[in-house]
Every structure is written in structure tokens, then in C-alpha cells.
Design an enzyme around this catalytic site. Structure first.
Site, PDB file in Angstrom:
ATOM      1  N   ARG A  97      62.720  68.834  66.769  1.00 43.22           N
ATOM      2  CA  ARG A  97      62.493  67.504  66.605  1.00 43.22           C
ATOM      3  C   ARG A  97      62.282  66.659  67.595  1.00 43.22           C
ATOM      4  O   ARG A  97      62.800  66.650  68.511  1.00 43.22           O
ATOM      5  CB  ARG A  97      63.514  66.896  65.557  1.00 43.22           C
ATOM      6  N   HIS A 106      55.225  66.163  59.315  1.00 45.21           N
ATOM      7  CA  HIS A 106      56.949  66.613  59.035  1.00 45.21           C
ATOM      8  C   HIS A 106      56.696  67.555  58.092  1.00 45.21           C
ATOM      9  O   HIS A 106      57.034  67.425  56.754  1.00 45.21           O
ATOM     10  CB  HIS A 106      57.590  65.375  58.418  1.00 45.21           C
ATOM     11  N   GLN A 118      59.531  68.848  55.507  1.00 44.01           N
ATOM     12  CA  GLN A 118      59.884  67.834  54.408  1.00 44.01           C
ATOM     13  C   GLN A 118      59.008  67.891  53.217  1.00 44.01           C
ATOM     14  O   GLN A 118      59.455  67.939  52.237  1.00 44.01           O
ATOM     15  CB  GLN A 118      59.542  66.334  55.287  1.00 44.01           C
ATOM     16  N   ASP A 123      57.829  55.847  52.344  1.00 48.86           N
ATOM     17  CA  ASP A 123      58.601  55.982  53.435  1.00 48.86           C
ATOM     18  C   ASP A 123      58.988  54.898  54.314  1.00 48.86           C
ATOM     19  O   ASP A 123      58.271  53.898  54.181  1.00 48.86           O
ATOM     20  CB  ASP A 123      57.989  57.172  54.282  1.00 48.86           C
ATOM     21  N   CYS A 152      61.603  60.718  51.564  1.00 48.59           N
ATOM     22  CA  CYS A 152      62.095  61.695  52.361  1.00 48.59           C
ATOM     23  C   CYS A 152      63.471  61.131  52.965  1.00 48.59           C
ATOM     24  O   CYS A 152      64.371  61.971  53.184  1.00 48.59           O
ATOM     25  CB  CYS A 152      61.162  62.018  53.676  1.00 48.59           C
ATOM     26  N   ARG A 168      65.815  70.021  50.733  1.00 43.40           N
ATOM     27  CA  ARG A 168      65.590  70.440  52.111  1.00 43.40           C
ATOM     28  C   ARG A 168      66.361  71.739  52.441  1.00 43.40           C
ATOM     29  O   ARG A 168      65.749  72.512  53.316  1.00 43.40           O
ATOM     30  CB  ARG A 168      66.058  69.413  53.103  1.00 43.40           C
TER      31      ARG A 168
HETATM   32  N1   CP Z   1      63.852  63.249  55.830  1.00 42.43           N
HETATM   33  C1   CP Z   1      64.586  63.655  57.261  1.00 42.43           C
HETATM   34  O1   CP Z   1      63.958  64.411  57.835  1.00 42.43           O
HETATM   35  O2   CP Z   1      65.762  63.268  57.175  1.00 42.43           O
HETATM   36  P1   CP Z   1      66.573  63.025  58.855  1.00 42.43           P
HETATM   37  O3   CP Z   1      65.703  62.257  59.594  1.00 42.43           O
HETATM   38  O4   CP Z   1      68.039  62.585  58.332  1.00 42.43           O
HETATM   39  O5   CP Z   1      66.674  64.550  59.229  1.00 42.43           O
HETATM   40  N1  NVA Z   2      58.432  58.598  59.256  1.00 48.93           N
HETATM   41  C1  NVA Z   2      59.792  58.782  59.595  1.00 48.93           C
HETATM   42  C2  NVA Z   2      60.616  59.976  58.895  1.00 48.93           C
HETATM   43  C3  NVA Z   2      61.937  60.258  58.953  1.00 48.93           C
HETATM   44  C4  NVA Z   2      62.565  61.125  58.267  1.00 48.93           C
HETATM   45  C5  NVA Z   2      60.050  58.731  61.049  1.00 48.93           C
HETATM   46  O1  NVA Z   2      59.259  59.485  61.544  1.00 48.93           O
HETATM   47  O2  NVA Z   2      60.912  58.157  61.454  1.00 48.93           O
END
Ligand code: CP
Ligand code: NVA
Length: 308
Positions: free
Chosen positions: A108, A135, A138, A226, A265, A293
Site C-alpha cells: 500500500r 484500489h 477493494q 467514498d 469501501c 475483503r
Molecule cells: N477500504 C480499505 O481499503 O480500508 P483500509 O484503509 O482500512 O484498509
Molecule cells: N480513496 C481512499 C480509500 C481508502 C480506503 C483513500 O485513498 O484514502
């Protein structure tokens, strides 16, 4: 060839459909079991996943760890800042070293170029656990949630409200691969990534940009939003001001089909992109989506490790 999963198109539509089927079957087969018990076939017994986090996470971290346990393997969590990456060891060298030590790597991070670099130098599969660009994991969970709630993907009408962000890019990519339609309700200046839209349209998906949030939601089977301020983004006040008309509240949901479901998400910013009434209401499937997930990640891992 090593199977990296940097975006949904790395797998393609057929593999994505196979992942959804496998995830549904595995989920059904272990209903009401203790969550840490391994599936009877333990297809990843002896396998280890390293997860590298350059950004915060709750769901991605726990679901990948649980996914590996349920597949009979295990996971190592690395906070990038406490590794030598945080002191300047290169991504390429990190890729070479982790490839000698573990069977797959999840990252990540912010810049998508970093995960491309990791994949370029890794001899084991690299999985995108979120970048600023996309992502994909997700969206495997989101698609699983949608089909579980009785909706067929081809021809599905999905409405996205709020910010044209990384999660939306992966939804648009999925639309092209599995032939559903997306109506994007976002303010000017916060548009979806044009390259993802062009690729989905080229594959036959109908992708429509609506400045009017009610038009975006009209007749939708699925409504998704989101956060308006993704991790690492600045200018929160201006973003919130621009996106406030795109909040998903009960009035907006009333424009969608009566049996429409609401996805997010998570984490949610209650009172910003979504009201409590919708998030906690009867059309919300966000807790199924969060649980999924785990089931989605299992099928991504099995695909990447050529067990699917
Ligand atoms: N939706 C998602 O990716 O959640 P986290 O940021 O908690 O991993
Ligand atoms: N769009 C958000 C998703 C978090 C899971 C971000 O990138 O922070």
C-alpha cells in the site's frame, strides 16, 4: 510469468469472474466456522505473504492476514517507515530481498510508479493494496457484495458520487472488464482519470459523467461513494465545499431503484460523503462489503499464486 495484480486488467475479465465464483464458494463452505480456521484444502499451506504499508489501513491489513490464515498460510506486516525502505534502501533491492524470503508481496503506497517498480524487480507476485491511482482488491470485494445481493453484473447501472478517486478508477476498470455501466456524479475539477474511462469505453462499458448528482443516481442499481479527502490529499476545505452537493443522503437514494444497494469501501466520514441514515439504513451493505475483503483477497491471492 509472475502474476502481479497491480490493476484488475492484469487478471482480465475471465479471471475476475473466476475469482468471484471461487470467493463465493469458499465463503459459503465456511459459514459460521471460527474465522481463523483454515479451509480444508489449505491451498496456500506453507506460503507467506509480506505486506508493506506506507499508508494507514484497517480492512486491507486484517483481511489479507485473515485470508492467508484461511488459505493455510501466514502473513508478515511491515510498516515501511520502520523498515530500511524508510531509510532509503531502494524499492528494487527491497523487491529482490523480499522475493528470496516470502511467496508474495502486498504494497500500500502513494505513487503507483512505486508498485510498478516493485513488480519489475520482484520474482514473486506483487499485489496492489491501494495506491493513489487505484484500489483493485477493494473492487473485487465490491463486485462480490453486489452479486451476493442478487444483482447480475452485465448491464448493471452503478452510480458513483463524490470524488473521482482511486476507488472509482478501479470501478471503471471493472465496468470495462465485466460490461456494466457507471454514471459518475462528481464536481468539475475532481473528475475521474480519463485513461480508465477511455479503456472501459473501448471495452464496451457505458461511462457517463453527470454534474447533477440526482441524474447520476437516477434508476441506479448500486450507489457508491467514498471519502472526499483521500489519504495524502491536501486542501480538505475546498474539496469538501465542492463535493457537498454530492453527499449520499436519503433524498439522493430515493432517485435510485427501490431495491438499490449502497456501498462504501470505508472508512466513512459520517455527515460528509454519506449520512448516518444511509450508512446505517436498510439499503446499506457496507458491513458485508467489509467482510468480503477477506473472501475477495483469498481469490486474488489464489490467482496470483496460480492456484486459480
Ligand atoms: N477500504 C480499505 O481499503 O480500508 P483500509 O484503509 O482500512 O484498509
Ligand atoms: N480513496 C481512499 C480509500 C481508502 C480506503 C483513500 O485513498 O484514502
Amino acid at each position: 510469468m509472475t502474476r502481479h495484480f497491480l490493476d484488475l486488467s492484469d487478471a482480465g475479465g475471465d479471471a475476475l469472474a473466476a475469482m468471484l465464483n471461487d470467493a463465493r464458494a469458499r465463503k459459503a463452505a465456511r459459514a459460521s466456522w471460527p474465522k481463523g480456521r483454515a479451509d480444508p484444502d489449505a491451498p496456500l499451506a506453507g506460503h507467506v505473504l509480506a505486506m508493506v504499508f506506507e499508508k494507514n489501513s484497517t480492512r486491507t491489513r486484517v483481511s489479507f492476514d485473515m485470508a492467508m490464515r484461511q488459505l493455510g498460510g501466514s502473513a508478515i506486516i511491515l510498516e515501511a517507515g520502520s523498515t530500511q525502505l524508510g531509510r532509503g534502501e531502494t524499492i528494487a533491492d527491497t523487491a529482490r530481498v523480499l522475493s528470496r524470503m516470502v511467496d508474495a508481496i502486498m504494497l500500500r503506497t502513494d505513487d503507483h510508479g512505486k508498485i510498478e517498480q516493485l513488480a519489475a524487480h520482484a520474482a514473486v507476485p506483487v499485489i496492489n493494496g491501494l495506491t493513489d491511482a487505484s484500489h483493485p482488491c477493494q473492487i473485487v470485494a465490491d463486485l462480490l457484495t453486489i452479486v451476493e445481493h442478487g444483482k447480475a453484473l452485465p448491464g448493471l447501472e452503478v452510480a458513483w458520487l463524490g470524488d473521482g478517486n482511486n476507488v472509482l478508477s478501479s470501478i471503471i476498470e471493472a465496468a470495462g472488464l465485466l460490461r456494466f455501466n457507471v454514471r459518475i456524479g462528481v464536481p468539475e475539477g475532481f473528475d475521474a482519470e480519463p485513461a480508465f474511462i477511455a479503456a472501459a469505453r473501448a471495452r464496451g462499458a457505458k461511462i457517463t459523467v453527470c454534474r447533477d448528482p440526482h441524474k447520476a443516481a437516477a434508476g441506479a442499481d448500486v450507489v457508491i461513494t467514498d471519502t472526499w479527502v483521500s489519504m495524502g490529499q491536501s486542501g480538505a476545505d475546498a474539496r469538501i465545499a465542492a463535493m457537498t452537493p454530492y453527499q449520499v443522503d436519503a433524498a439522493l437514494m430515493a432517485h435510485a431503484k427501490r431495491d438499490a444497494v449502497f456501498l462504501h469501501c470505508l472508512p466513512a466520514h459520517r455527515g460528509e460523503e454519506v449520512t448516518d441514515e444511509v450508512l446505517d439504513g436498510p439499503q446499506s451493505v457496507v458491513w458485508d462489503e467489509a467482510e468480503n475483503r477477506i473472501h475477495a483477497q483469498k481469490s486474488v491471492l489464489l490467482w496470483a499464486l496460480k492456484k486459480l
